[in-house]
Design a protein around this motif. Sequence first.
Motif, short mmCIF file in Angstrom:
data_model
loop_
_atom_site.label_atom_id
_atom_site.label_comp_id
_atom_site.label_asym_id
_atom_site.label_seq_id
_atom_site.Cartn_x
_atom_site.Cartn_y
_atom_site.Cartn_z
N THR A 140 10.63 4.09 6.86
CA THR A 140 10.55 5.54 6.68
C THR A 140 9.16 5.95 6.25
OG1 THR A 140 12.90 5.60 6.08
CG2 THR A 140 11.55 7.51 5.46
N ALA A 141 8.56 5.18 5.31
CA ALA A 141 7.21 5.49 4.86
C ALA A 141 6.21 5.42 6.01
CB ALA A 141 6.81 4.53 3.75
N GLU A 142 6.28 4.38 6.82
CA GLU A 142 5.36 4.24 7.94
C GLU A 142 5.50 5.40 8.92
OE1 GLU A 142 6.11 0.43 9.62
OE2 GLU A 142 5.00 -0.64 8.08
N ALA A 143 6.75 5.76 9.23
CA ALA A 143 6.98 6.85 10.17
C ALA A 143 6.44 8.17 9.63
CB ALA A 143 8.47 6.97 10.47
N VAL A 144 6.66 8.44 8.36
CA VAL A 144 6.23 9.71 7.78
C VAL A 144 4.70 9.75 7.63
CG1 VAL A 144 6.34 11.17 5.71
CG2 VAL A 144 8.42 10.14 6.62
N VAL A 145 4.10 8.66 7.16
CA VAL A 145 2.64 8.62 7.00
C VAL A 145 1.94 8.89 8.32
CG1 VAL A 145 0.66 7.13 6.51
CG2 VAL A 145 2.63 7.14 4.97
N PHE A 146 2.39 8.23 9.39
CA PHE A 146 1.68 8.32 10.66
C PHE A 146 2.25 9.33 11.63
CE2 PHE A 146 0.75 4.03 9.05
CZ PHE A 146 -0.62 4.13 9.00
N GLY A 147 3.42 9.90 11.32
CA GLY A 147 4.03 10.82 12.26
C GLY A 147 4.19 12.24 11.79
N SER A 148 3.92 12.50 10.50
CA SER A 148 4.19 13.84 9.97
C SER A 148 2.97 14.74 9.95
CB SER A 148 4.76 13.74 8.55
OG SER A 148 3.77 13.31 7.64
N GLY A 149 1.77 14.17 9.88
CA GLY A 149 0.58 14.98 9.72
C GLY A 149 0.43 15.54 8.32
N ARG A 150 1.20 15.04 7.38
CA ARG A 150 1.18 15.52 5.99
C ARG A 150 0.92 14.34 5.05
NH1 ARG A 150 0.94 21.08 6.28
NH2 ARG A 150 2.51 21.87 7.73
N PRO A 151 0.36 14.58 3.87
CA PRO A 151 0.19 13.50 2.91
C PRO A 151 1.53 12.98 2.42
CG PRO A 151 -0.34 15.60 1.89
CD PRO A 151 -0.17 15.87 3.36
N THR A 152 1.58 11.68 2.15
CA THR A 152 2.82 11.03 1.71
C THR A 152 2.57 10.29 0.41
OG1 THR A 152 3.51 10.74 4.01
CG2 THR A 152 4.60 9.38 2.35
N ILE A 153 3.42 10.51 -0.57
CA ILE A 153 3.29 9.81 -1.85
C ILE A 153 4.40 8.78 -1.96
CG2 ILE A 153 3.18 10.07 -4.35
CD1 ILE A 153 2.34 12.95 -3.92
N LEU A 154 3.99 7.53 -2.10
CA LEU A 154 4.94 6.43 -2.26
C LEU A 154 5.20 6.23 -3.75
CD1 LEU A 154 3.34 3.89 0.25
CD2 LEU A 154 4.94 5.76 0.72
N LEU A 155 6.49 6.22 -4.13
CA LEU A 155 6.87 6.15 -5.53
C LEU A 155 7.67 4.89 -5.78
CD1 LEU A 155 7.97 9.88 -5.93
CD2 LEU A 155 5.82 8.86 -6.69
N PRO A 156 7.04 3.86 -6.37
CA PRO A 156 7.76 2.60 -6.63
C PRO A 156 8.88 2.79 -7.65
CG PRO A 156 5.38 2.31 -6.85
CD PRO A 156 5.64 3.78 -6.79
N GLU A 157 9.92 2.03 -7.46
CA GLU A 157 11.11 2.15 -8.31
C GLU A 157 10.78 1.94 -9.78
OE1 GLU A 157 15.46 -0.09 -8.81
OE2 GLU A 157 14.01 -0.79 -7.34
N LEU A 158 9.89 1.00 -10.10
CA LEU A 158 9.66 0.62 -11.49
C LEU A 158 8.44 1.28 -12.12
CD1 LEU A 158 10.45 -3.21 -11.19
CD2 LEU A 158 12.00 -1.33 -11.79
N SER A 159 7.85 2.27 -11.47
CA SER A 159 6.64 2.90 -11.99
C SER A 159 6.95 4.01 -12.98
CB SER A 159 5.79 3.45 -10.85
OG SER A 159 5.18 2.43 -10.13
N ASP A 160 5.95 4.31 -13.83
CA ASP A 160 6.02 5.44 -14.75
C ASP A 160 5.51 6.68 -14.02
OD1 ASP A 160 5.92 7.25 -16.80
OD2 ASP A 160 4.22 6.32 -17.82
N ILE A 161 6.37 7.66 -13.83
CA ILE A 161 6.00 8.87 -13.09
C ILE A 161 5.96 10.07 -14.04
CG2 ILE A 161 6.44 10.15 -10.94
CD1 ILE A 161 6.24 7.28 -10.38
N SER A 162 5.65 9.83 -15.28
CA SER A 162 5.73 10.91 -16.27
C SER A 162 4.61 11.93 -16.11
CB SER A 162 5.72 10.33 -17.69
OG SER A 162 4.55 9.55 -17.89
N HIS A 163 3.45 11.50 -15.66
CA HIS A 163 2.31 12.44 -15.50
C HIS A 163 1.27 11.79 -14.59
CE1 HIS A 163 0.15 9.84 -18.34
NE2 HIS A 163 1.23 9.89 -19.09
N PHE A 164 0.34 12.62 -14.10
CA PHE A 164 -0.74 12.14 -13.23
C PHE A 164 -2.08 12.63 -13.77
CE2 PHE A 164 2.99 12.37 -10.42
CZ PHE A 164 2.98 11.07 -9.91
#
Length: 278
Positions: A131-155
């Motif tokens: 799904t990531a490969e298809a969206v990255v190369f087929g959507s024309g939009r930026p894609t953010i990959l979010l790993p299951e074990l990552s801290d997503i509290s802030h950027f």
Amino acid sequence: MRLEAFVPLVTYPEANADAFAEHAVRVGAAIDAGLHALAIEADIPDTANVLSKWLLDTPALIRQAEAASRQRGAHLLGLLRDEAARIGVEVATETVAAPLAMLADTAARKARYFNMSLIGWEAGNATSRATAEAVVFGSGRPTILLPELSDISHFDHVAIAWDGGRVAARAVADASVFLKRASRISVVTVLDEKPLEEKDAGERLAGVFRARGLNAEAVPVHAEDCPIAETLQQTAIEARAKLLVMGGYGHSRIRDFVLGGATQGVLSDLLMPVLLSH
């Protein structure tokens, strides 16, 4: 106009983990974006012959698989709605059924109507990778990959993989919503991975950010014998960056993706949240 992020939820044959619902909502909250979540359910055709139907009851197995896909999709949408309500993020939800061969392409086509896509990532999950490969190369939009074990509290700290090239420049533009909110930006340039048109490319970009009032520094590194994707991610992690921005190199050839080295490495071993732009 308010930003809206697309959140495709994979349900079959390998589904996203529960953690992805919380991760997606936290990204939406961090950039003040609404979410549009799509549960992609499996539509499995019954192509079995008479013998297999008699021995295995193939139609019943198909019904069970489709039911499991629907249940998993409903579960993930429920988690996402609950978390969004708790934090105060606007979310719209829908479901769609697609043939197995079109699950990833369905996500890519839907993604074209939103500002960006958020993709859940679990180690060893071939469905989320496709799904990531298809969206990255087929959507024309930026894609953010979010790993299951990552801290997503802030950027608050964003790292940029920068070589001065066109694809990297596109990635920086696509990441502007994160960069303008960051309290620190690290411009990472690998010096010995390939010839660079400008030896001071990293410092030049950091200088542009500083002129705009942002806190940015150039971080030149040597990959030596380390894979480029590992060098970029480890450098960002050691600097305590929360998001790595990089260009996605590659193209599709009859559904087989031919990927650049850094892109291949990130998609094979994702260590932190990464924004890929193609």
